[in-house]
Structures are given as C-alpha cells and as structure tokens.
Design an enzyme around this catalytic site. Structure first.
Site, PDB file in Angstrom:
ATOM      1  N   ARG A  14      32.466  28.274  41.548  1.00  0.00           N
ATOM      2  CA  ARG A  14      32.896  29.633  41.233  1.00  0.00           C
ATOM      3  C   ARG A  14      31.944  30.287  40.233  1.00  0.00           C
ATOM      4  O   ARG A  14      31.626  31.471  40.334  1.00  0.00           O
ATOM      5  CB  ARG A  14      34.329  29.615  40.698  1.00  0.00           C
ATOM      6  CG  ARG A  14      34.895  31.004  40.497  1.00  0.00           C
ATOM      7  CD  ARG A  14      36.372  30.966  40.186  1.00  0.00           C
ATOM      8  NE  ARG A  14      36.637  30.328  38.908  1.00  0.00           N
ATOM      9  CZ  ARG A  14      37.862  30.019  38.468  1.00  0.00           C
ATOM     10  NH1 ARG A  14      38.919  30.266  39.220  1.00  0.00           N
ATOM     11  NH2 ARG A  14      38.023  29.454  37.292  1.00  0.00           N
ATOM     12  N   LYS A  23      34.348  35.721  37.822  1.00  0.00           N
ATOM     13  CA  LYS A  23      34.852  35.553  36.458  1.00  0.00           C
ATOM     14  C   LYS A  23      33.839  36.101  35.461  1.00  0.00           C
ATOM     15  O   LYS A  23      33.089  35.338  34.844  1.00  0.00           O
ATOM     16  CB  LYS A  23      35.142  34.070  36.217  1.00  0.00           C
ATOM     17  CG  LYS A  23      36.345  33.843  35.313  1.00  0.00           C
ATOM     18  CD  LYS A  23      36.802  32.401  35.355  1.00  0.00           C
ATOM     19  CE  LYS A  23      37.853  32.139  34.323  1.00  0.00           C
ATOM     20  NZ  LYS A  23      39.171  32.690  34.668  1.00  0.00           N
ATOM     21  N   GLU A  52      46.921  40.940  40.764  1.00  0.00           N
ATOM     22  CA  GLU A  52      47.247  39.808  39.905  1.00  0.00           C
ATOM     23  C   GLU A  52      47.610  40.330  38.536  1.00  0.00           C
ATOM     24  O   GLU A  52      47.529  41.520  38.265  1.00  0.00           O
ATOM     25  CB  GLU A  52      46.103  38.794  39.843  1.00  0.00           C
ATOM     26  CG  GLU A  52      44.825  39.297  39.224  1.00  0.00           C
ATOM     27  CD  GLU A  52      43.744  38.221  39.164  1.00  0.00           C
ATOM     28  OE1 GLU A  52      44.049  37.069  38.828  1.00  0.00           O
ATOM     29  OE2 GLU A  52      42.582  38.545  39.445  1.00  0.00           O
TER      30      GLU A  52
END
Ligand SMILES: *Cc1c(COP(=O)(O)O)cnc(C)c1O
Length: 341
Positions: free
Chosen positions: A82, A185, A221
């Site tokens: 990720r 991220k 989210e």
C-alpha cells in the site's frame, strides 16, 4: 526480555520517545542501506517538497507480543504494497517489500525494550513514512527522499476500550475527491478531514462519517477508519468507492466475516441504508474495530446500541481478529510474521 519501566496497562494512544528510528535516503535513483538513529529530529532543507507540495505518504501497523512470547506483525507485506501505491500516486520512489520488512525488523529489534508485554492491551505502534526532501520551488517531484520508520508503545486507541461511539454524517465537507488521492495514505487527506472531525466533536459526536463527494448519496468512510454495517440478512457490507482508503483491517474482517458465514460484500452503500443495519463499526489498525452506537443523519438517528455495549457482530469480529494477532487463535490465513529478535 529486558523492558522499559512503563505503566504498560495505562499507556494512552500518544507519542512516547523510544531509543531509535531507522532512516533511509534516496538519491540518484537508489535507496541507501538505512541508518539506525537515536535522533528524533530530521534535518531538512526548507524547500523540501514534503513541506510545500505534500509529497508525503505514511503507514501504520503494530507489533504484538503473542501468548507464547513471539513478537509478530500483522500483514506488513500489505502495508508495504500500500505504501508503494501511495508513493507511486504522488510521484515518489517506491520501496522494495523486503526493504520495508527489513526496516520493520531492524527498528523493532533496536527498540525491544518498548515492546509491551502480552496481556497488557498495549502494542508497539510502527509508523513508516516517505517524504520528499529535495529542494524545489517549481512544482515538480523532489530528487531526494527519506524513508523513516519510527515506533512508539501505545495503549488502546480509545481509553474507554471497546465501547460503541456516536457518528454523524458530514454533508458540508469532503475528505477526498472521487478521482483524487483518497485511496492512498497521504497526510493531506488527514488535513482535509480535520475540519469535519472537529465539527463532529464540537457537536458531541466521536467522528464524522463522510459521503461520496460527487453525489453525496453513498457512504465513504469515517475520517481515519473504514466503515461496515451488518444487514438483517447477515451480510457484512462495506462501501466500494475510489475515495476510500483500502484498510487492511477491513480486508481481514471481510475474510473473517466470510469464515463466520456473514457473506461479505463490497458495494456502493446508499446513506439511507444506515437505518437498516443491525450492527455497524469502523475499522483500522489503531482501534481494530470501533463499534458504532448511533449515526446521526440530518434530523434522524440510526441506533445500534442503547445499553452502551458493543453489538454482537462487532464483538465477534473483534475477538476473532485480536485473538489471531495475539496467537490465541490459529493464523489460518498466514497473516502473522514473526520478527527475528
Ligand atoms: C490507515 C487508514 C485506514 C485504516 O487502514 P488499516 O490498514 O486498517 O489500518 C482507514 N482509513 C484511512 C483514511 C486511513 O488512512
């Protein structure tokens, strides 16, 4: 194991100095071998791209002492992959998975005495980050980067423990754009989420729950955590959206839900569906699962718990995941990596 003299059972989720971090630099197209440093300060050029143009990506994972004394991490290969997707998306160099895992091993080994003992509820939080350190004034990717891994021992994310929280659907602010960087991220997403989060807190809620920015019809989210709901017909439902960060906790819960016969599905979740769920939670490494007690939406409220206790499905999923991490349940899916110490 020789441990630091800390009140392990009462650690908060806060930064605490440890002895070492590890730093790698990227120059002329290659990463160096990394240096273990005892310095908390990063000397950096004032025109570094991370300071001006947001060339910054991070990860978050934990090391656990298991029941048998092994020190392990959970799916850190997924964190490495990720981080590479994050780096790639904002034009930073990627990091070989082996180098990422080696950095994790080295920094844990250097800080052994800060690994919280089994049974205390505390863990060693691991925070890798990549930053553009090369100087630029024009908008261009940097020519130099740093990859740093720091660690800090932490207690549970919420000091009240595994207790349900109240969310509010946020309609006036967006966390991430549909084709932006919400799916990686990067720190900028957190800056963008601060206002919604503070507004929610000022109104007495724990966190904001964001909607898709394009239509404001579907759930995305909650600031720093993915969302899931359990339907009446026992499905684990979690939003499919390209502005949601692919949570490794959520990915793992989807597997565990399947193992429990909960039929996991990832699909667009219309906001009105919050009134249909029988249980709901937020998930991420920091808190694992945060059970949801209620969600306020306009002038209505969806309620999942009235007695201050977490719902049945959140509880089962939480116990299953935590027990795998702590070596109490077998690691059937190969998620655990033992740290050589
Ligand atoms: C890190 C993060 C999560 C949780 O991901 P995990 O891999 O489960 O820790 C969820 N949402 C956002 C926006 C995140 O940055």
């Amino acid at each position: 194991m020789q441990r630091a003299d800390l009140d392990w059972k009462n650690l908060g989720f806060t930064y605490r100095k440890t002895d070492f971090n590890i730093r790698y630099t990227w120059k002329d197209g290659v990463w160096n071998d990394g240096v273990v440093s005892s310095d908390e300060i990063i000397p950096m050029h004032m025109a570094a791209t991370c300071l001006h143009y947001g060339q910054q990506a991070f990860e978050g994972l934990k090391a656990y002492e298991q029941q048998n004394g092994d020190v392990v991490v959970f799916r850190d290969n997924e964190n490495a992959l990720r981080m590479n997707r994050s780096c790639d998306k904002i034009y930073m160099p990627t990091i070989p998975v082996e180098m990422f895992q080696d950095a994790v091993n080295r920094v844990i080994d250097a800080n052994k005495k800060y690994i919280p003992p089994f049974g205390t509820g505390a863990t060693l939080y691991i925070r890798p980050l990549v930053i553009g350190t090369g100087a630029r004034i024009g908008v261009r990717p940097a020519d130099e980067y740093m990859f740093i891994v720091m660690v800090t021992p932490v207690g549970p994310y919420f000091k009240e423990g595994f207790k349900p929280v109240d969310l509010v659907v946020e309609e006036s602010f967006d966390r991430a754009a549909p084709n932006g960087v919400g799916d990686v991220k990067v720190g900028g997403n957190y800056a963008a989420g601060l206002r919604g989060s503070f507004k929610a807190k000022a109104q007495g809620y724990t966190e904001a729950l964001y909607l898709d920015a394009r239509e404001k019809k579907y759930l995305d989210e909650s600031g720093p955590a993915n969302f899931f709901g359990i339907t009446k017909d026992k499905q684990y439902v979690t939003p499919q959206s390209n502005s949601v960060l692919p949570s490794i906790t959520n990915m793992s819960l989807i597997q565990l839900a399947d193992d429990m016969g909960l039929n996991p599905v990832r699909r667009a979740v219309p906001v009105e569906e919050i009134f249909e769920f029988i249980d709901a939670g937020c998930c991420g490494t920091a808190a694992v699962i945060t059970p949801v007690s209620s969600i306020a939406y306009r002038d209505r409220k969806a309620v999942y718990s009235t007695d201050g206790q977490p719902g049945e499905y959140c509880t089962r999923l939480y116990n299953q995941l935590v027990n795998i991490q702590l070596g109490i349940e077998p690691d059937k899916h190969g998620w655990i990596r033992k740290i050589p110490l």
